[in-house]
Structure formats: C-alpha cells, structure tokens
Design a protein around this motif. Structure first.
Motif, PDB file in Angstrom:
ATOM      1  N   GLU A 170       0.830  -1.199   0.000  1.00 29.32           N
ATOM      2  CA  GLU A 170       0.000   0.000   0.000  1.00 29.32           C
ATOM      3  C   GLU A 170       0.872   1.259   0.000  1.00 29.32           C
ATOM      4  N   SER A 171       0.429   2.269  -0.746  1.00 30.69           N
ATOM      5  CA  SER A 171       1.094   3.577  -0.870  1.00 30.69           C
ATOM      6  C   SER A 171       2.428   3.511  -1.608  1.00 30.69           C
ATOM      7  N   ILE A 172       2.769   2.377  -2.201  1.00 31.17           N
ATOM      8  CA  ILE A 172       4.050   2.257  -2.886  1.00 31.17           C
ATOM      9  C   ILE A 172       4.115   3.134  -4.137  1.00 31.17           C
ATOM     10  N   PHE A 173       2.942   3.453  -4.710  1.00 32.59           N
ATOM     11  CA  PHE A 173       2.924   4.271  -5.927  1.00 32.59           C
ATOM     12  C   PHE A 173       2.596   5.742  -5.657  1.00 32.59           C
ATOM     13  N   ASN A 174       2.826   6.196  -4.442  1.00 37.36           N
ATOM     14  CA  ASN A 174       2.767   7.633  -4.185  1.00 37.36           C
ATOM     15  C   ASN A 174       4.143   8.225  -4.500  1.00 37.36           C
ATOM     16  N   LYS A 217       4.779   2.501 -17.815  1.00 36.21           N
ATOM     17  CA  LYS A 217       5.155   1.226 -17.211  1.00 36.21           C
ATOM     18  C   LYS A 217       5.312   1.403 -15.706  1.00 36.21           C
ATOM     19  N   ALA A 218       4.641   0.533 -14.936  1.00 40.98           N
ATOM     20  CA  ALA A 218       4.723   0.547 -13.475  1.00 40.98           C
ATOM     21  C   ALA A 218       5.312  -0.778 -13.001  1.00 40.98           C
ATOM     22  N   THR A 273       7.471   4.764 -15.135  1.00 39.59           N
ATOM     23  CA  THR A 273       8.198   5.301 -16.287  1.00 39.59           C
ATOM     24  C   THR A 273       7.234   5.708 -17.389  1.00 39.59           C
ATOM     25  N   THR A 274       7.444   6.900 -17.922  1.00 41.77           N
ATOM     26  CA  THR A 274       6.760   7.330 -19.142  1.00 41.77           C
ATOM     27  C   THR A 274       7.672   7.006 -20.317  1.00 41.77           C
ATOM     28  N   GLN A 275       7.230   6.099 -21.188  1.00 39.16           N
ATOM     29  CA  GLN A 275       8.063   5.626 -22.288  1.00 39.16           C
ATOM     30  C   GLN A 275       7.850   6.415 -23.574  1.00 39.16           C
ATOM     31  N   TRP A 276       6.613   6.798 -23.834  1.00 42.62           N
ATOM     32  CA  TRP A 276       6.280   7.593 -25.014  1.00 42.62           C
ATOM     33  C   TRP A 276       5.270   8.663 -24.630  1.00 42.62           C
ATOM     34  N   LEU A 277       5.314   9.782 -25.317  1.00 43.34           N
ATOM     35  CA  LEU A 277       4.329  10.846 -25.152  1.00 43.34           C
ATOM     36  C   LEU A 277       3.940  11.375 -26.527  1.00 43.34           C
ATOM     37  N   PHE A 321      -3.144  -0.299 -13.679  1.00 44.25           N
ATOM     38  CA  PHE A 321      -2.030  -1.079 -14.219  1.00 44.25           C
ATOM     39  C   PHE A 321      -2.097  -2.457 -13.582  1.00 44.25           C
ATOM     40  N   SER A 322      -2.070  -3.488 -14.424  1.00 46.50           N
ATOM     41  CA  SER A 322      -2.290  -4.826 -13.887  1.00 46.50           C
ATOM     42  C   SER A 322      -1.444  -5.860 -14.605  1.00 46.50           C
ATOM     43  N   ASP A 323      -1.216  -6.977 -13.897  1.00 45.84           N
ATOM     44  CA  ASP A 323      -0.706  -8.184 -14.536  1.00 45.84           C
ATOM     45  C   ASP A 323      -1.844  -9.200 -14.503  1.00 45.84           C
TER      46      ASP A 323
END
Length: 236
Positions: free
Chosen positions: A69-73, A163-164, A123-127, A212-214
């Motif tokens: 929990e909170s790892i993606f803040n 990508k997360a 990571t933002t790979q493309w914009l 974002f999921s696997d």
C-alpha cells in the motif's frame, strides 16, 4: 533598249552585295525583373524536431493485497524526451488558427521505496498529442520591428505509454499500458526566416486515474505532468 537591259543586269549583280551590307538587329531581350516578396505570413504547413524535459507526479488510489500500500505515491518523476512534430495553420490578419501533432520518445521516471524494502518505479516511455492552436501575430509592435513572433495557446488530446513496476525480495510485478488524456499549454513561435521557425512550448498533461495490472494484481494511480520543449521546424 540596250541601256535598260544593262541597268537591269547591273542591279541583279549588285543586289547580293547590297543585301550583305544590311544589318538586322534582333528584338531586344526584356530585362529580368525580380518581383518583390510578399509580406510574411504564418499560413502553411511545417515539420520539425524538438527536445524537452518533463516532470510529473503519480498518486496511488488503490492497490490489491499483493502490492504494498502507498508504494505508488511517487512525488516526482522527471527526465528528458525528444521527437518530431508537424502541423498546419492559417493566418487571418493578425489572428492565427492551426492544428499540430507530435510524438516523443521519453525517459521520464520516478521511484519510491518503502522502509521494508519494496521499490516502485513509474516510467513514461512515449508521449504525444494532437492539438488545436490559436495565436496572435506580433509584427512591428508599437512602431518597432520585433521580427515575426507568434504567441499562442494550445490544447487537445494527449496520449502516452507507461510502465509501473514493484520489486520486492527479488520478485517483480509489472504493469504496462498505453492511454489517453488531455493537454493544455502555450508557447511562442519565432520566424528565423521565411522557412525556419523556432519554438518554445509548455504543456500540462493529465491522464486521470488509470489501472495497471498483470494477470493477478493491479494498482490504480493518477498520472499528470508538465513539459517544456524547444524545437525548430521547416515551413512550406
């Protein structure tokens, strides 16, 4: 009679030499006149390259139980990007309206580590974006020649590839997706000459809340950011 014949024969004999003395002047060639160039206009098509720097923020709203929990803040993601852009526009008096699209290869990323050891990276790979532009042509303002400057505002559809990942005790969870959002911004175009246009542009991008999921777990986060870029284009 003999006198008349003698005169006729002498006339025929002397005619070629008389004709040889006649000089025929050719028609004079008109001088080549270079037409003056018309006034500069922003109307036309263009294609260019750009480089920039971006910063963003990732805020977690939900994770399943196997993701800490909170790892993606992640308070800040940052990095460089570069790509190409193209567009077209029309100038009507001082007003300008146009359309532009761009695609950027990016290396914008940020990390967050828990005290217990798990590390998240986003990571933002493309914009990219497709946008409308509206501007005002500033030439000879207040009696001074300011060159050809076009301040403008812009807005439209943004898209990107993200990508997360979470790494914990040698195990890695990965979620990737492409998504769309919106962008708003503004900038300046400056005409170095009639065909070379430099630009400086700011954009705010918001991709909303995305999952974002696997195969088993997922994280839901909000992604937004800011970019500043400089470019140069050839206008047709």
């Amino acid at each position: 009679m003999r006198a008349i014949l003698s005169i006729s024969i002498l006339s025929l004999i002397s005619a070629p030499s008389f004709a040889a003395d006649i000089i025929f002047d050719p028609d004079p060639v008109p001088p080549i006149v270079s037409l003056p160039e018309g006034p500069f206009t922003w109307s036309g098509r263009y294609v260019g390259v750009d480089l920039g720097f971006g910063r963003g923020k990732v805020k977690e709203s939900f994770v399943t139980e196997n993701i800490p929990e909170s790892i993606f803040n992640i308070r800040q993601t940052e990095g460089a990007f570069g790509g190409v852009y193209a567009g077209f526009g029309r100038q009507a008096r001082k007003l300008y309206f146009g359309f532009e699209g761009d695609i950027q290869y990016a290396g914008i990323k940020g990390t967050h580590a828990d005290d217990g050891g798990p590390v998240a990276e986003f990571t933002t790979q493309w914009l990219g974006s497709t946008r409308l532009r509206a501007g005002y042509a500033m030439n000879d303002m207040f009696g001074q020649d300011m060159g050809h400057l076009l301040p403008y505002v812009t807005g439209g559809l943004a898209f990107g590839s993200f990508k997360a990942t979470v790494t914990d005790n040698g195990n890695e969870w990965v979620g990737e997706r492409g998504d769309t959002g919106y962008t708003l911004g503004g900038g300046f175009d400056y005409a170095i000459n009639r065909n070379t246009i430099a630009k400086l542009e700011y954009q705010y991008l918001d991709f909303g809340n995305r999952s974002f999921s696997d195969e088993t777990d997922y994280a839901r986060v909000r992604v937004k950011g800011h970019t500043l870029r400089a470019g140069v284009a050839y206008k047709f």
